[in-house]
Design an enzyme around this catalytic site. Structure first.
Site, PDB file in Angstrom:
ATOM      1  CG  ASP A 195     -10.983  -3.265   5.880  1.00  0.00           C
ATOM      2  OD1 ASP A 195     -11.690  -3.164   6.892  1.00  0.00           O
ATOM      3  OD2 ASP A 195     -11.450  -3.343   4.736  1.00  0.00           O
TER       4      ASP A 195
ATOM      5  CE  LYS B 182      -4.299  -1.620   0.380  1.00  0.00           C
ATOM      6  NZ  LYS B 182      -5.439  -1.223  -0.470  1.00  0.00           N
TER       7      LYS B 182
END
Length: 373
Positions: free
Chosen positions: A108, A76
């Site tokens: 999340d 990410k």
């Protein structure tokens, strides 16, 4: 994985003939240059696993191991770093960069931590909204980056809504990896950031003697941003073979599979899943057209299959959490069991095919990995 790892039922599956002929524009070349200039940048490994190739009855299998990317245990940071860089550059160019920003996001786990890390390194603030069910260790990791964390009594989509509301002040900006009408620019930059991963795969496969690229790429899917980057990369190449592209989701949160089946983007009610980073109920608005036109197939897998896949990868020396191991679980499901012959044919796979699995997180990124879920 052993042949008995999946149930004999027909898996949740969608296939669209003709996707390999679809073409789109490429990601900007300067994304890779930006990442390469970062002090802690290094390409993540592309590990060949001959035993998996034998088990899956294909020629070669490679795993793109994102267990350590820019100092974090997931991919990410590629998207977060590029999007924040572009955001700060735009504000500086417009003359509105008068003080530290608060970077706001919902997550999340891994995306929020990446945004928080980027904010800390650049002297900005971060506020992160986490939905119900995110493991306390994942929350603690975000807090450790210096972010203010707000825990939401609801699902991921509710956390996204609250994050968008919190980003309204002039000194705040939403850095979200899902898009909707009116909020598309920053999610687009996040997708562009992921293109570095795909560029590395090209170079690493060429070094391994695979000059025409892979025959199949399997990618775990939440809102679809990484899958959009993968589709964009492989459907924009002017030459070489166009690989089959397979999306993999949890059965408890298969919003892309459901959308493909219905032919339009839809939201689904999500359930509990150990694949926390994929527990998303609505496809990203900018990802949807790419996924609709560029994916060859989509499959959904149960938590038990991703857990077995993570254990299999660990036994072969690759650290992977449930989300990362979903790609192996999805390929194993597609290539075995009831209807496997037809699915192999749809994907164009034979005994000499080259398969790339994107393992998007290490085991340390998701505490559920060691909890047996």
């Amino acid at each position: 994985m052993p042949e008995n790892a999946s149930s004999p039922r027909t898996p949740p599956w969608f296939a669209r003939p003709g996707s390999r002929a679809w073409r789109c524009a490429a990601a900007p070349a300067e994304v890779r240059e930006f990442h390469a200039a970062l002090a802690d940048y290094a390409p993540t490994p592309l590990t060949e696993l001959p035993l998996l190739a034998s088990e899956l009855r294909v020629g070669r299998v490679f795993v793109k191991d994102e267990s350590c990317r820019l100092g974090l245990p997931a991919f990410k940071a590629l998207g977060a770093s590029w999007a924040v860089h572009r955001t700060l550059a735009e504000r500086a160019a417009s003359g509105s960069a008068w003080g530290p920003l608060t970077l706001v996001t919902a997550t999340d786990g891994n995306h929020g931590r990446a945004v928080a890390r980027t904010a800390r390194l650049l002297g900005q603030h971060a506020r992160v909204f986490v939905p119900q069910g995110v493991h306390p260790q994942a929350v603690a990791a975000i807090v450790a980056e210096g972010a203010k964390v707000t825990e939401v009594a609801g699902a991921y989509d509710e956390a996204v809504r609250l994050a968008a509301e919190a980003a309204a002040p002039a000194d705040a900006v939403l850095v979200q990896d899902t898009a909707w009408p009116g909020y598309e620019e920053i999610p687009g930059w996040i997708v562009e950031g992921y293109s570095t991963l795909c560029a590395e795969i090209d170079e690493q496969l060429a070094a391994a003697g695979v000059l025409d690229g892979p025959d199949l790429v399997a990618v775990p899917v939440g809102v679809g941003s990484l899958a959009q980057a993968v589709v964009t990369h492989y459907r924009s190449r002017p030459s070489g073979r166009a690989p089959a592209l397979l999306s993999v989701e949890p059965e408890a949160a298969a919003c892309v599979l459901e959308s493909l089946t219905r032919g339009e983007p839809v939201s689904v009610t999500t359930g509990e899943t150990s694949m926390a980073g994929l527990n998303c109920g609505t496809p990203s608005g900018i990802a949807w057209p790419c996924l609709r036109d560029g994916l060859d197939a989509a499959v959904a897998v149960p938590d038990a299959d991703s857990a077995r896949a993570a254990a299999r990868l660990a036994a072969l020396g690759v650290s992977s959490g449930p989300c990362g191991a979903a790609s192996l679980a999805g390929v194993h499901t597609a290539l075995s069991g009831v209807g496997a012959g037809e699915r192999r044919s749809v994907l164009g796979l034979g005994p000499s095919s080259v398969v790339v699995l994107l393992s998007t997180e290490g085991a340390a990124a998701n505490p559920h990995t060691t909890a047996g879920h």
